[in-house]
Design a protein around this motif. Structure first.
Motif, PDB file in Angstrom:
ATOM      1  N   GLU A 287       0.845  -1.193   0.000  1.00  0.00           N
ATOM      2  CA  GLU A 287       0.000   0.000   0.000  1.00  0.00           C
ATOM      3  C   GLU A 287       0.879   1.242   0.000  1.00  0.00           C
ATOM      4  N   PHE A 288       0.404   2.267  -0.714  1.00  0.00           N
ATOM      5  CA  PHE A 288       1.125   3.537  -0.785  1.00  0.00           C
ATOM      6  C   PHE A 288       0.138   4.625  -1.162  1.00  0.00           C
ATOM      7  N   ILE A 289       0.005   5.626  -0.325  1.00  0.00           N
ATOM      8  CA  ILE A 289      -0.866   6.790  -0.549  1.00  0.00           C
ATOM      9  C   ILE A 289      -2.302   6.343  -0.867  1.00  0.00           C
ATOM     10  N   SER A 290      -2.898   5.597   0.035  1.00  0.00           N
ATOM     11  CA  SER A 290      -4.308   5.186  -0.089  1.00  0.00           C
ATOM     12  C   SER A 290      -4.574   4.380  -1.354  1.00  0.00           C
ATOM     13  N   ALA A 291      -3.568   3.714  -1.853  1.00  0.00           N
ATOM     14  CA  ALA A 291      -3.736   2.848  -3.020  1.00  0.00           C
ATOM     15  C   ALA A 291      -2.996   1.547  -2.760  1.00  0.00           C
ATOM     16  N   ARG A 292      -3.463   0.484  -3.376  1.00  0.00           N
ATOM     17  CA  ARG A 292      -2.801  -0.814  -3.289  1.00  0.00           C
ATOM     18  C   ARG A 292      -2.178  -1.129  -4.642  1.00  0.00           C
ATOM     19  N   TYR A 293      -0.967  -1.589  -4.640  1.00  0.00           N
ATOM     20  CA  TYR A 293      -0.281  -1.926  -5.885  1.00  0.00           C
ATOM     21  C   TYR A 293       0.213  -3.369  -5.817  1.00  0.00           C
ATOM     22  N   ARG A 294       0.327  -3.949  -6.979  1.00  0.00           N
ATOM     23  CA  ARG A 294       0.906  -5.288  -7.092  1.00  0.00           C
ATOM     24  C   ARG A 294       1.451  -5.440  -8.506  1.00  0.00           C
ATOM     25  N   MET A 295       2.734  -5.707  -8.576  1.00  0.00           N
ATOM     26  CA  MET A 295       3.418  -5.765  -9.875  1.00  0.00           C
ATOM     27  C   MET A 295       3.202  -4.425 -10.594  1.00  0.00           C
ATOM     28  N   ASP A 296       2.519  -4.459 -11.731  1.00  0.00           N
ATOM     29  CA  ASP A 296       2.319  -3.233 -12.500  1.00  0.00           C
ATOM     30  C   ASP A 296       0.869  -2.763 -12.466  1.00  0.00           C
ATOM     31  N   ARG A 297       0.129  -3.169 -11.450  1.00  0.00           N
ATOM     32  CA  ARG A 297      -1.283  -2.796 -11.355  1.00  0.00           C
ATOM     33  C   ARG A 297      -1.512  -1.976 -10.083  1.00  0.00           C
ATOM     34  N   ILE A 298      -2.452  -1.027 -10.179  1.00  0.00           N
ATOM     35  CA  ILE A 298      -2.769  -0.139  -9.063  1.00  0.00           C
ATOM     36  C   ILE A 298      -4.252  -0.288  -8.747  1.00  0.00           C
ATOM     37  N   TYR A 299      -4.562  -0.587  -7.505  1.00  0.00           N
ATOM     38  CA  TYR A 299      -5.937  -0.774  -7.065  1.00  0.00           C
ATOM     39  C   TYR A 299      -6.329   0.347  -6.098  1.00  0.00           C
ATOM     40  N   VAL A 300      -7.622   0.519  -5.925  1.00  0.00           N
ATOM     41  CA  VAL A 300      -8.127   1.525  -4.986  1.00  0.00           C
ATOM     42  C   VAL A 300      -7.996   0.995  -3.567  1.00  0.00           C
ATOM     43  N   GLY A 301      -7.607   1.851  -2.643  1.00  0.00           N
ATOM     44  CA  GLY A 301      -7.509   1.456  -1.246  1.00  0.00           C
ATOM     45  C   GLY A 301      -8.865   1.116  -0.657  1.00  0.00           C
ATOM     46  N   LYS A 302      -8.869   0.202   0.293  1.00  0.00           N
ATOM     47  CA  LYS A 302     -10.121  -0.248   0.898  1.00  0.00           C
ATOM     48  C   LYS A 302     -10.827   0.891   1.629  1.00  0.00           C
ATOM     49  N   ARG A 303     -10.065   1.767   2.254  1.00  0.00           N
ATOM     50  CA  ARG A 303     -10.678   2.875   2.969  1.00  0.00           C
ATOM     51  C   ARG A 303     -11.415   3.807   2.014  1.00  0.00           C
ATOM     52  N   THR A 304     -10.834   4.059   0.843  1.00  0.00           N
ATOM     53  CA  THR A 304     -11.479   4.912  -0.148  1.00  0.00           C
ATOM     54  C   THR A 304     -12.778   4.291  -0.634  1.00  0.00           C
ATOM     55  N   VAL A 305     -12.777   2.995  -0.856  1.00  0.00           N
ATOM     56  CA  VAL A 305     -13.999   2.300  -1.314  1.00  0.00           C
ATOM     57  C   VAL A 305     -15.082   2.400  -0.255  1.00  0.00           C
ATOM     58  N   ARG A 306     -14.739   2.180   1.009  1.00  0.00           N
ATOM     59  CA  ARG A 306     -15.733   2.257   2.088  1.00  0.00           C
ATOM     60  C   ARG A 306     -16.326   3.660   2.181  1.00  0.00           C
ATOM     61  N   ARG A 307     -15.483   4.673   2.081  1.00  0.00           N
ATOM     62  CA  ARG A 307     -15.977   6.050   2.156  1.00  0.00           C
ATOM     63  C   ARG A 307     -16.870   6.384   0.960  1.00  0.00           C
ATOM     64  N   ALA A 308     -16.523   5.876  -0.210  1.00  0.00           N
ATOM     65  CA  ALA A 308     -17.320   6.148  -1.406  1.00  0.00           C
ATOM     66  C   ALA A 308     -18.716   5.533  -1.283  1.00  0.00           C
TER      67      ALA A 308
END
Length: 410
Positions: A287-308
């Motif tokens: 995780e980095f700056i409210s985002a989750r990354y793995r290899m070359d992909r960037i996902y939305v952080g869980k906290r951001t999804v819950r707030r949305a």
């Protein structure tokens, strides 16, 4: 400082704060208050004008702010000094800089992982560190000395230099513990703010940067400039106090980071958070700056999804036409985050959460990945309907401003 200069600073300062309470209150009598502010600056008698409160989202945090008078002089300082700061910063720090930002920081980290792993074909590790109580532990004298040295070598002399040095002293030594007016009850500090995290109720008056001040947002970035330059040659990324190193040799990388932690503690007085130490193989992601990354992909952080999702459900309780513009601004801010990430399923679920009541006035634009108002319900059309304007745009071939507003031309 003259009246023309401070008026330009005021108009520049309010350009992105026009709807804030402080800006509206100041604008009611802005000519009078601007002259008073000018007199206070020239007489060196401007008070601190600070206030503070506790915010619960996205986490419990103390926020220190100031009235419009202090914002104007901070903007005056920022316009003249920030270009000098930018020349000294490295390209490995990304916060509070034009042309930089969270997306660029995440992309830089992924590019470092790709380079060190040689296209995901070799092992590499990501070392994570975070400074504990970054703003509350800021040394005021150190920040003042750094900025004063920068101003003195960049401005040979003159009244502009004297004004900048006074503003620097006024902002750094504002003493929130004495001059700030709390707008939240005292029990919220005792219940929600951990010891050592408060500037208003700090025990050491020589430490504490005010989170919420424009000056301190840039000053805290500049405070670690020497540390950033020490990382030259390393695959290193920093956003505020969140740091990442990408190394090929795990043991050597951990030894290097430990030595840099000791230097940071000895020379600048900052300590790393004891529970935010991590070393992870790049295939495991992170995780980095409210985002989750793995290899070359960037996902939305869980906290951001819950707030949305929580925000959408709040809007679903009050589906009303006069709230349509605010609804679109709110949901599209989250959709803007989702469409820049690998979040297609999350985006679909987010759209499905919207109440059918809202779809009476808006629709989903799949090309733009945004919710837009239907024809007849746009902002301008609602204003025309509300105030009974007559849109005579093409009458007599006159498409001028008067005809668009339904005002008879002479």
């Amino acid at each position: 400082m003259d009246l023309e200069t401070i008026e330009k600073d005021y108009k520049h300062c309010r350009s992105n704060k026009r709807r804030s309470v402080d800006s509206v209150h100041f604008e009611l009598h802005w000519e009078r208050d601007l002259v008073r502010l000018l007199d206070d600056v020239n007489d060196r008698s401007l008070p601190a004008l600070l206030y503070s409160w506790i915010t619960r989202t996205p986490r419990d945090r103390e926020v220190n702010a100031c009235l419009m008078q202090m914002k104007i002089i901070q903007d005056h300082f920022d316009i003249r000094v920030r270009p000098l700061v930018e020349k000294e910063l490295t390209d490995r720090t990304f916060n509070n800089r034009k042309g930089f930002g969270p997306d660029q920081a995440i992309n830089r980290l992924l590019a470092d992982i790709y380079d060190v792993s040689q296209g995901f074909t070799r092992d590499c590790w990501v070392i994570s560190r975070d400074i504990s109580a970054f703003f509350p532990s800021a040394d005021l004298q150190h920040a003042y000395d750094d900025y004063r040295a920068l101003i003195e070598r960049s401005f040979p002399g003159g009244p502009d230099r004297e004004d900048l040095l006074w503003i620097l002293m006024r902002v750094v030594w504002a003493y929130p513990a004495v001059n700030s007016r709390p707008r939240s009850p005292r029990w919220m500090w005792e219940q929600y703010i951990a010891p050592g995290k408060s500037v208003v109720f700090a025990r050491d008056p020589a430490k504490g940067g005010a989170l919420g001040h424009q000056f301190w947002q840039v000053a805290m970035n500049y405070a670690l400039n020497e540390f950033d330059h020490r990382q030259a040659g390393m695959h290193y990324v920093r956003f505020v106090d969140d740091m990442r190193w990408v190394v090929e040799n795990k043991e050597a990388g951990l030894a290097y980071v430990a030595a840099e932690e000791a230097w940071l503690r000895e020379h600048l007085g900052y300590r790393m958070h004891p529970r935010k130490r991590q070393v992870q193989h790049y295939t495991k992601g992170g995780e980095f700056i409210s985002a989750r990354y793995r290899m070359d992909r960037i996902y939305v952080g869980k906290r951001t999804v819950r707030r949305a999702i929580a925000r959408i459900r709040q809007w679903n309780r009050h589906p009303q036409l006069h709230l349509l513009e605010h609804f679109l601004q709110s949901v599209n801010s989250y959709l803007g985050i989702f469409k820049r990430r690998n979040a297609y399923g999350i985006l679909r679920d987010f759209i499905e959460e919207v109440s059918p009541e809202w779809w009476r006035w808006c629709l989903y634009d799949d090309c733009r990945k945004a919710i837009v108002a239907k024809p007849g319900y746009t902002h301008n059309e609602l204003l025309l309907r509300k105030y009974n304007f007559k849109l005579n745009r093409y009458k007599n071939g006159n498409t001028g401003k008067n005809q668009r507003l339904g005002v008879a031309s002479a």
